[in-house]
Motif scaffolding. Structure first.
Motif, PDB file in Angstrom:
ATOM      1  N   SER A  70       0.142  -3.862  -9.022  1.00  0.00           N
ATOM      2  CA  SER A  70       1.252  -4.025  -9.971  1.00  0.00           C
ATOM      3  C   SER A  70       2.476  -4.626  -9.287  1.00  0.00           C
ATOM      4  N   VAL A  71       2.900  -4.042  -8.172  1.00  0.00           N
ATOM      5  CA  VAL A  71       4.142  -4.494  -7.530  1.00  0.00           C
ATOM      6  C   VAL A  71       3.977  -5.859  -6.867  1.00  0.00           C
ATOM      7  N   ALA A  72       2.732  -6.271  -6.587  1.00  0.00           N
ATOM      8  CA  ALA A  72       2.520  -7.598  -6.002  1.00  0.00           C
ATOM      9  C   ALA A  72       2.975  -8.699  -6.950  1.00  0.00           C
ATOM     10  N   ARG A  73       2.994  -8.403  -8.242  1.00  0.00           N
ATOM     11  CA  ARG A  73       3.417  -9.388  -9.227  1.00  0.00           C
ATOM     12  C   ARG A  73       4.916  -9.659  -9.180  1.00  0.00           C
ATOM     13  N   LEU A  74       5.695  -8.778  -8.578  1.00  0.00           N
ATOM     14  CA  LEU A  74       7.144  -8.983  -8.506  1.00  0.00           C
ATOM     15  C   LEU A  74       7.505 -10.147  -7.599  1.00  0.00           C
ATOM     16  N   GLY A  75       6.670 -10.452  -6.647  1.00  0.00           N
ATOM     17  CA  GLY A  75       6.930 -11.581  -5.767  1.00  0.00           C
ATOM     18  C   GLY A  75       7.967 -11.326  -4.695  1.00  0.00           C
ATOM     19  N   VAL A  76       8.362 -10.086  -4.477  1.00  0.00           N
ATOM     20  CA  VAL A  76       9.323  -9.729  -3.431  1.00  0.00           C
ATOM     21  C   VAL A  76       8.752  -8.548  -2.658  1.00  0.00           C
ATOM     22  N   PRO A  77       9.170  -8.345  -1.398  1.00  0.00           N
ATOM     23  CA  PRO A  77       8.705  -7.170  -0.655  1.00  0.00           C
ATOM     24  C   PRO A  77       9.079  -5.885  -1.392  1.00  0.00           C
ATOM     25  N   THR A  78       8.100  -5.046  -1.608  1.00  0.00           N
ATOM     26  CA  THR A  78       8.314  -3.822  -2.382  1.00  0.00           C
ATOM     27  C   THR A  78       7.713  -2.652  -1.628  1.00  0.00           C
ATOM     28  N   TYR A  79       8.483  -1.577  -1.538  1.00  0.00           N
ATOM     29  CA  TYR A  79       8.050  -0.354  -0.876  1.00  0.00           C
ATOM     30  C   TYR A  79       8.079   0.777  -1.899  1.00  0.00           C
ATOM     31  N   VAL A  80       6.952   1.450  -2.034  1.00  0.00           N
ATOM     32  CA  VAL A  80       6.802   2.478  -3.057  1.00  0.00           C
ATOM     33  C   VAL A  80       6.473   3.797  -2.387  1.00  0.00           C
ATOM     34  N   ALA A  81       7.188   4.847  -2.778  1.00  0.00           N
ATOM     35  CA  ALA A  81       6.922   6.199  -2.297  1.00  0.00           C
ATOM     36  C   ALA A  81       6.667   7.089  -3.505  1.00  0.00           C
ATOM     37  N   VAL A  82       5.435   7.520  -3.663  1.00  0.00           N
ATOM     38  CA  VAL A  82       5.072   8.458  -4.723  1.00  0.00           C
ATOM     39  C   VAL A  82       5.099   9.850  -4.104  1.00  0.00           C
ATOM     40  N   THR A  83       6.127  10.583  -4.406  1.00  0.00           N
ATOM     41  CA  THR A  83       6.354  11.874  -3.773  1.00  0.00           C
ATOM     42  C   THR A  83       7.172  12.746  -4.695  1.00  0.00           C
ATOM     43  N   PRO A  84       7.049  14.076  -4.627  1.00  0.00           N
ATOM     44  CA  PRO A  84       7.897  14.944  -5.455  1.00  0.00           C
ATOM     45  C   PRO A  84       9.366  14.659  -5.202  1.00  0.00           C
ATOM     46  N   THR A  85      10.122  14.555  -6.290  1.00  0.00           N
ATOM     47  CA  THR A  85      11.549  14.217  -6.199  1.00  0.00           C
ATOM     48  C   THR A  85      12.377  15.293  -6.879  1.00  0.00           C
ATOM     49  N   SER A  86      13.622  15.334  -6.513  1.00  0.00           N
ATOM     50  CA  SER A  86      14.562  16.277  -7.114  1.00  0.00           C
ATOM     51  C   SER A  86      15.974  15.725  -6.998  1.00  0.00           C
TER      52      SER A  86
END
Length: 250
Positions: A70-86
């Motif tokens: 999915s994020v490859a379609r943005l065409g820019v370097p993208t860093y994703v962290a799927v983690t519990p947030t608060s």
């Protein structure tokens, strides 16, 4: 005497500590525990998509692969962290985990932090051209995904909206929110109950109709027979003669 030895011993310990401050500092640094931002940043250096392993039930096995696609379609370097947030997001900029990750990585690009459930989280863009409407697309994606949508679904919808050219419009006028998985299951159960109820009534009505046919036939036959008897002329009664009367008396 004892007091003099105590003062001397304290002086020696102080002199040792003051004489070796450079060695004491590294020891304190090594003893400092690693923060969550440090751990996630280290994982992002190896792979730009980090998916927590603490909530396996909330994420499909191919969550990381789907997010990368999915994020490859943005065409820019993208860093994703799927983690519990608060407490993340625009309301708490000082608690931005995305900013902490950027400080650790020292790399420009889009940073996405999202919980496994997909709700909430944040997106930020550091450095480079800022042509993508990230904030509008993230808000619209939150509106247009079910309440129980996972992180891969939310990120996929976010990318679709960011590239649609109508992120602001969809944020201000979001599409109807799709039904959640629980809602779909409940609706399916209700539909099954209604179908079962219709089948039961049909069987009951058919059985009642079949059992009533013999009774209706019998009633109709008796009515026809009664009508025929009513139409037949009645014969006059026979007159008794004296001869028949005598025979009857005998």
């Amino acid at each position: 005497m004892w007091r003099g030895w105590s003062v001397l011993l304290a002086g020696l310990v102080g002199a040792v500590l003051l004489g070796r401050p450079a060695e004491a500092a590294p020891m304190l640094e090594r003893a400092k525990p690693e923060s969550r931002a440090d751990a996630i940043a280290a994982a992002l250096r190896r792979d730009p998509v980090y998916v927590t392993d603490h909530e396996p039930r909330a994420l499909p096995p191919d969550a990381a692969a789907r997010i990368k696609a999915s994020v490859a379609r943005l065409g820019v370097p993208t860093y994703v962290a799927v983690t519990p947030t608060s407490g993340l997001g625009p309301q708490n900029p000082s608690d931005s985990l995305a900013s902490l990750l950027r400080d650790r990585l020292r790399r420009d690009g889009v940073y996405i932090v999202v919980p496994p459930s997909g709700g909430g989280g944040e997106v930020r863009h550091f450095g480079g051209a800022r042509g993508l409407p990230l904030d509008d697309a993230w808000a619209a994606a939150d509106f247009e995904t079910p309440y129980d949508a996972g992180a891969p679904e939310v990120i996929a919808r976010f990318v679709d909206i960011a590239l649609s050219g109508h992120a602001g419009e969809r944020r201000d006028h979001p599409r109807p929110r799709p039904k959640s998985k629980i809602r779909k299951a409940l609706d399916a159960d209700d539909a099954a109950d209604r179908r079962a109820s219709r089948i039961e009534w049909a069987v009951f009505g058919g059985g009642a109709a079949l059992s009533g046919v013999p009774i209706l036939g019998l009633l109709a036959g008796r009515r026809v027979l009664s009508a025929r008897r009513a139409r037949q002329p009645r014969k006059p009664p026979k007159k008794r003669t004296r001869k028949n009367t005598r025979k009857a008396r005998r």
